[in-house]
Design a protein around this motif. Sequence first.
Motif, PDB file in Angstrom:
ATOM      1  N   VAL A   1      94.924   1.481  43.767  1.00  0.00           N
ATOM      2  CA  VAL A   1      96.075   2.013  43.408  1.00  0.00           C
ATOM      3  C   VAL A   1      95.657   1.909  41.750  1.00  0.00           C
ATOM      4  O   VAL A   1      96.228   2.869  40.958  1.00  0.00           O
ATOM      5  N   ALA A   2      95.512   1.012  41.301  1.00  0.00           N
ATOM      6  CA  ALA A   2      95.371   0.744  39.791  1.00  0.00           C
ATOM      7  C   ALA A   2      94.275   1.769  39.273  1.00  0.00           C
ATOM      8  O   ALA A   2      94.316   2.345  38.174  1.00  0.00           O
ATOM      9  N   GLU A   3      93.373   1.986  39.996  1.00  0.00           N
ATOM     10  CA  GLU A   3      92.278   3.024  39.395  1.00  0.00           C
ATOM     11  C   GLU A   3      92.812   4.321  39.292  1.00  0.00           C
ATOM     12  O   GLU A   3      92.710   5.265  38.278  1.00  0.00           O
ATOM     13  N   GLN A   4      93.744   4.753  40.480  1.00  0.00           N
ATOM     14  CA  GLN A   4      94.226   6.098  40.290  1.00  0.00           C
ATOM     15  C   GLN A   4      95.170   6.234  39.134  1.00  0.00           C
ATOM     16  O   GLN A   4      95.161   7.387  38.644  1.00  0.00           O
ATOM     17  N   ASN A   5      96.003   5.426  38.879  1.00  0.00           N
ATOM     18  CA  ASN A   5      96.991   5.378  37.893  1.00  0.00           C
ATOM     19  C   ASN A   5      96.249   5.228  36.667  1.00  0.00           C
ATOM     20  O   ASN A   5      96.759   5.937  35.787  1.00  0.00           O
ATOM     21  N   HIS A   6      95.170   4.641  36.545  1.00  0.00           N
ATOM     22  CA  HIS A   6      94.559   4.673  35.263  1.00  0.00           C
ATOM     23  C   HIS A   6      93.788   6.152  34.862  1.00  0.00           C
ATOM     24  O   HIS A   6      93.959   6.814  33.645  1.00  0.00           O
ATOM     25  N   GLU A   7      93.315   7.018  36.077  1.00  0.00           N
ATOM     26  CA  GLU A   7      92.565   7.865  36.093  1.00  0.00           C
ATOM     27  C   GLU A   7      93.898   9.297  35.713  1.00  0.00           C
ATOM     28  O   GLU A   7      93.748   9.998  34.919  1.00  0.00           O
ATOM     29  N   LEU A   8      95.068   8.876  36.253  1.00  0.00           N
ATOM     30  CA  LEU A   8      96.027   9.842  35.724  1.00  0.00           C
ATOM     31  C   LEU A   8      96.551   9.740  34.222  1.00  0.00           C
ATOM     32  O   LEU A   8      96.812  10.748  33.732  1.00  0.00           O
TER      33      LEU A   8
ATOM     34  N   ILE B   1      94.629   8.925  31.978  1.00  0.00           N
ATOM     35  CA  ILE B   1      93.504   9.565  30.922  1.00  0.00           C
ATOM     36  C   ILE B   1      93.527  11.169  31.037  1.00  0.00           C
ATOM     37  O   ILE B   1      93.274  11.668  30.100  1.00  0.00           O
ATOM     38  N   LYS B   2      93.937  11.848  32.278  1.00  0.00           N
ATOM     39  CA  LYS B   2      94.055  13.137  32.547  1.00  0.00           C
ATOM     40  C   LYS B   2      95.129  13.611  31.529  1.00  0.00           C
ATOM     41  O   LYS B   2      95.001  14.655  30.981  1.00  0.00           O
ATOM     42  N   ASN B   3      96.057  12.866  31.511  1.00  0.00           N
ATOM     43  CA  ASN B   3      97.536  13.096  30.814  1.00  0.00           C
ATOM     44  C   ASN B   3      96.949  13.117  29.417  1.00  0.00           C
ATOM     45  O   ASN B   3      97.516  13.978  28.519  1.00  0.00           O
ATOM     46  N   HIS B   4      96.447  12.169  28.802  1.00  0.00           N
ATOM     47  CA  HIS B   4      96.093  12.016  27.427  1.00  0.00           C
ATOM     48  C   HIS B   4      95.067  13.268  27.140  1.00  0.00           C
ATOM     49  O   HIS B   4      95.090  13.787  25.917  1.00  0.00           O
ATOM     50  N   GLN B   5      94.181  13.435  27.754  1.00  0.00           N
ATOM     51  CA  GLN B   5      93.206  14.681  27.511  1.00  0.00           C
ATOM     52  C   GLN B   5      93.738  15.952  27.511  1.00  0.00           C
ATOM     53  O   GLN B   5      93.351  16.837  26.736  1.00  0.00           O
ATOM     54  N   SER B   6      94.619  16.167  28.589  1.00  0.00           N
ATOM     55  CA  SER B   6      95.435  17.426  28.319  1.00  0.00           C
ATOM     56  C   SER B   6      96.397  17.532  27.141  1.00  0.00           C
ATOM     57  O   SER B   6      96.484  18.834  26.753  1.00  0.00           O
ATOM     58  N   CYS B   7      96.720  16.620  26.658  1.00  0.00           N
ATOM     59  CA  CYS B   7      97.856  16.459  25.308  1.00  0.00           C
ATOM     60  C   CYS B   7      97.526  15.246  24.625  1.00  0.00           C
ATOM     61  O   CYS B   7      98.196  14.358  24.731  1.00  0.00           O
ATOM     62  N   PRO B   8      96.468  15.464  23.674  1.00  0.00           N
ATOM     63  CA  PRO B   8      96.050  14.276  22.845  1.00  0.00           C
ATOM     64  C   PRO B   8      97.278  13.770  21.866  1.00  0.00           C
ATOM     65  O   PRO B   8      97.900  14.711  21.642  1.00  0.00           O
ATOM     66  N   THR B   9      97.050  12.942  21.228  1.00  0.00           N
ATOM     67  CA  THR B   9      98.025  12.102  20.487  1.00  0.00           C
ATOM     68  C   THR B   9      97.969  13.145  19.136  1.00  0.00           C
ATOM     69  O   THR B   9      96.775  13.315  18.391  1.00  0.00           O
ATOM     70  N   GLY B  10      98.925  13.691  18.709  1.00  0.00           N
ATOM     71  CA  GLY B  10      99.183  14.263  17.281  1.00  0.00           C
ATOM     72  C   GLY B  10      98.813  15.928  17.432  1.00  0.00           C
ATOM     73  O   GLY B  10      98.943  16.540  16.628  1.00  0.00           O
ATOM     74  N   SER B  11      98.715  16.194  18.917  1.00  0.00           N
ATOM     75  CA  SER B  11      98.496  17.738  18.914  1.00  0.00           C
ATOM     76  C   SER B  11      99.713  18.502  19.321  1.00  0.00           C
ATOM     77  O   SER B  11      99.694  19.695  19.291  1.00  0.00           O
ATOM     78  N   ALA B  12     100.753  18.092  19.503  1.00  0.00           N
ATOM     79  CA  ALA B  12     102.025  18.794  19.330  1.00  0.00           C
ATOM     80  C   ALA B  12     102.496  19.561  18.379  1.00  0.00           C
ATOM     81  O   ALA B  12     102.431  18.701  16.903  1.00  0.00           O
ATOM     82  N   PRO B  13     102.869  20.751  18.223  1.00  0.00           N
ATOM     83  CA  PRO B  13     103.109  21.431  17.007  1.00  0.00           C
ATOM     84  C   PRO B  13     104.366  20.832  16.295  1.00  0.00           C
ATOM     85  O   PRO B  13     105.321  20.299  16.886  1.00  0.00           O
TER      86      PRO B  13
END
Length: 304
Positions: A174-181, A183-195
């Motif tokens: 469960v901890a591994e799946q949450n960690h992967e989720l 990471i995926k959310n961060h890669q789809s919208c990195p910090t500072g990428s919002a207009p």
Amino acid sequence: MTNITSLSFVSLDISGDNYLAWVQDVKLHLGSKKLNDTIKAENKSTAEENFTSIFFLRHHMHEDLKSEYLEVEDPFILWENLKDKFDHQKLVYLPAAENDWAKLRLQDFKSVRAYSSALFKISSRLIMCGEKVTEKRKIDKTLSTFHPNNINLAEMYRERKFTKFGDLLSTLLVAEQNHELVIKNHQSCPTGSAPLPEVNNMSFQQNVRGKGYRGGRGQGRYRGRGRSHGHFRPYNNSGHPKWQSESQSKRKAPRGGKTENICYRCGMDGHWTRNCHTPDHLVKLYQIFSKIKRENGRNKFRQQ
């Protein structure tokens, strides 16, 4: 006829390499048929049960082994002969299984599932060789082989005092799946990428009306700077009311095609700074952006 020719599991090889696994399969099958007493000493099995058991044993043996023990009709005698011939395999596989167990580490696997698969395989080999692999041994092996960067996480799991390896395994999955989720959310919208937020339609209309178009006294008349009485253009290119004189609409900068009546407070055109009604938080964002742009231009000029 199909049931007679088909095999329930892999037959015993002439080399005896699969003897340990073959023994476990035979015990399980004979137990399911209530024939497990036929391979025990001093059993009271009937002749029919003995014939059924020895037929099953011979059916799951290599052809050369069948020829070697062709005259044996007692399942217990056949079982003991095979044990004397291949039981030394435990001494062959035990050192290799213990070596694999010693080298097993969680940090060497890319996923928890791959680690658990390797752990169960090695545990099965140790059990077939007569070794005991308890739940505590599996838990200690897992928690002691965490990566050094995750030592605090291992101690946190140790404080939960797991008694079953399955509970620890499910927690790690469960901890591994949450960690992967995450990471995926961060890669789809990195910090500072919002207009940066822009002025909405309502704020734009308020800014336009703030220049020479007000309710009350004198409604519908141009009350802007200079109170020019020239020709008017009631709509701009965006379709919103924009009351300004023709002389002001023709004033443009020599480069870029931008009009001179740009608000130096919010950066928008169509109104003067003294008539600006842009919200303060948007004004601050524009001023910060302008400051950064000017600094970048100065740095670029110095490098040249």
